[in-house]
Design a protein around this motif. Structure first.
Motif, PDB file in Angstrom:
ATOM      1  N   LEU A 127       0.199  11.241  -2.172  1.00 58.62           N
ATOM      2  CA  LEU A 127       1.191  10.677  -1.250  1.00 58.62           C
ATOM      3  C   LEU A 127       0.507   9.845  -0.166  1.00 58.62           C
ATOM      4  O   LEU A 127       0.942   8.736   0.156  1.00 58.62           O
ATOM      5  N   ARG A 128      -0.555  10.398   0.405  1.00 61.59           N
ATOM      6  CA  ARG A 128      -1.276   9.673   1.446  1.00 61.59           C
ATOM      7  C   ARG A 128      -1.894   8.389   0.902  1.00 61.59           C
ATOM      8  O   ARG A 128      -1.864   7.339   1.557  1.00 61.59           O
ATOM      9  N   ALA A 129      -2.445   8.474  -0.317  1.00 60.84           N
ATOM     10  CA  ALA A 129      -3.093   7.305  -0.904  1.00 60.84           C
ATOM     11  C   ALA A 129      -2.087   6.193  -1.185  1.00 60.84           C
ATOM     12  O   ALA A 129      -2.347   5.017  -0.905  1.00 60.84           O
ATOM     13  N   VAL A 130      -0.927   6.566  -1.736  1.00 63.60           N
ATOM     14  CA  VAL A 130       0.088   5.551  -2.015  1.00 63.60           C
ATOM     15  C   VAL A 130       0.598   4.934  -0.723  1.00 63.60           C
ATOM     16  O   VAL A 130       0.820   3.720  -0.640  1.00 63.60           O
ATOM     17  N   ASN A 131       0.762   5.753   0.309  1.00 58.56           N
ATOM     18  CA  ASN A 131       1.203   5.223   1.599  1.00 58.56           C
ATOM     19  C   ASN A 131       0.195   4.230   2.160  1.00 58.56           C
ATOM     20  O   ASN A 131       0.570   3.206   2.734  1.00 58.56           O
ATOM     21  N   ARG A 132      -1.096   4.534   2.009  1.00 58.19           N
ATOM     22  CA  ARG A 132      -2.118   3.606   2.494  1.00 58.19           C
ATOM     23  C   ARG A 132      -2.067   2.288   1.727  1.00 58.19           C
ATOM     24  O   ARG A 132      -2.175   1.216   2.321  1.00 58.19           O
ATOM     25  N   ARG A 133      -1.919   2.385   0.404  1.00 58.20           N
ATOM     26  CA  ARG A 133      -1.850   1.155  -0.393  1.00 58.20           C
ATOM     27  C   ARG A 133      -0.614   0.341  -0.039  1.00 58.20           C
ATOM     28  O   ARG A 133      -0.660  -0.881   0.056  1.00 58.20           O
ATOM     29  N   ARG A 134       0.509   1.042   0.154  1.00 56.00           N
ATOM     30  CA  ARG A 134       1.753   0.341   0.498  1.00 56.00           C
ATOM     31  C   ARG A 134       1.617  -0.334   1.854  1.00 56.00           C
ATOM     32  O   ARG A 134       2.021  -1.485   2.031  1.00 56.00           O
ATOM     33  N   ALA A 135       1.040   0.369   2.825  1.00 54.42           N
ATOM     34  CA  ALA A 135       0.888  -0.191   4.164  1.00 54.42           C
ATOM     35  C   ALA A 135      -0.075  -1.364   4.179  1.00 54.42           C
ATOM     36  O   ALA A 135       0.088  -2.301   4.968  1.00 54.42           O
ATOM     37  N   ALA A 136      -1.077  -1.351   3.289  1.00 53.29           N
ATOM     38  CA  ALA A 136      -2.079  -2.418   3.274  1.00 53.29           C
ATOM     39  C   ALA A 136      -1.484  -3.759   2.867  1.00 53.29           C
ATOM     40  O   ALA A 136      -2.048  -4.812   3.166  1.00 53.29           O
ATOM     41  N   THR A 137      -0.325  -3.732   2.199  1.00 50.36           N
ATOM     42  CA  THR A 137       0.306  -4.987   1.800  1.00 50.36           C
ATOM     43  C   THR A 137       1.133  -5.577   2.927  1.00 50.36           C
ATOM     44  O   THR A 137       1.631  -6.688   2.814  1.00 50.36           O
ATOM     45  N   HIS A 138       1.323  -4.834   4.017  1.00 46.44           N
ATOM     46  CA  HIS A 138       2.043  -5.315   5.185  1.00 46.44           C
ATOM     47  C   HIS A 138       1.069  -5.343   6.363  1.00 46.44           C
ATOM     48  O   HIS A 138      -0.118  -5.466   6.177  1.00 46.44           O
ATOM     49  N   ASP A 139       1.574  -5.283   7.568  1.00 42.74           N
ATOM     50  CA  ASP A 139       0.697  -5.184   8.723  1.00 42.74           C
ATOM     51  C   ASP A 139       0.787  -3.761   9.256  1.00 42.74           C
ATOM     52  O   ASP A 139       1.730  -3.413   9.964  1.00 42.74           O
ATOM     53  N   PRO A 140      -0.183  -2.893   8.912  1.00 39.53           N
ATOM     54  CA  PRO A 140      -0.061  -1.486   9.269  1.00 39.53           C
ATOM     55  C   PRO A 140      -0.430  -1.188  10.710  1.00 39.53           C
ATOM     56  O   PRO A 140      -0.282  -0.069  11.156  1.00 39.53           O
TER      57      PRO A 140
END
Length: 222
Positions: free
Chosen positions: A112-125
């Protein structure tokens, strides 16, 4: 993080809910696709844990609805199907990741944490509000350059406000981030968590708009 678990194996669902809630995640559990659709319309989730083999249909049929939501939640498929073709079908249908049963709850959280990091990396986290720096992808908070440690509940509350820092968040919306449908909160619970965040981030970090709600206002003196 508010999570929707769609799982018709009740002993497994109870174990997963207990594990996640024990780590201060907010979890709603439903055993059917019909109930899942109703929950997704009625509440905002950051993640959906989706079993494929449900009594009223294939879990993958829920993915088009998830992709159509304004805030697309992370979708992690939980399945006993270990054939490569099933994994490919799930990923092609829009799932972010999958776990084959039986799985370790710690791996579930790590994914869950890894997917959230990948998802956030495509935006401005990275959110900057005054002296506050909030990294949504890495779940890190700094005040005037110094790291701030938050509990999971404190982070869940701050994350909602940081995702839309200029927005006034209602009491109801913020409580939704902290508690599931089957959990009851004391009348002053939200105020307690807001007070804790102000102690850590500065008393001016969160503004109260009387009769409206709360919003981020930047870090200030503690």
């Amino acid at each position: 993080m508010r999570i929707l678990l769609v799982e018709d194996d009740l002993p497994l669902a109870e174990a997963v809910c207990s594990y996640l809630r024990g780590r201060s995640y907010t979890v709603d559990h439903v055993p059917t696709l019909a109930a899942a659709r109703a929950h997704l319309v009625g509440a905002a989730y950051e993640a959906v844990l989706l079993d494929l083999h449900l009594g009223d249909g294939d879990g993958l049929s829920l993915l088009p609805l998830l992709r159509a939501l304004p805030q697309v939640p992370v979708t992690l498929v939980l399945t006993a199907r270990d054939q490569v073709s099933d994994r490919i079908r799930g990923l092609d249908a829009g799932a972010d990741d999958y776990l084959v049963k039986p799985y370790d709850p710690e791996e579930l959280l790590a994914r869950l944490r890894a997917v959230n990091r990948r998802r956030a990396a495509t935006h401005d986290p990275l959110v900057q509000v005054g002296a506050l720096e909030i990294d949504l992808g890495r779940e890190l908070v700094r005040l005037s350059g110094r790291p701030v440690l938050l509990t999971p509940k404190e982070w869940a509350l701050l994350r909602v406000m940081a995702a839309r820092p200029e927005h006034v968040h209602t009491r109801e919306a913020l409580l939704d981030a902290l508690y599931g449908f089957d959990e009851e909160a004391d009348s002053n619970t939200l105020e307690v968590f807001v007070s804790r965040l102000r102690r850590k981030l500065g008393r001016d970090a969160i503004a109260t708009l009387r009769g409206q709600g709360y919003r981020l206002a930047g870090g200030g003196a503690a």
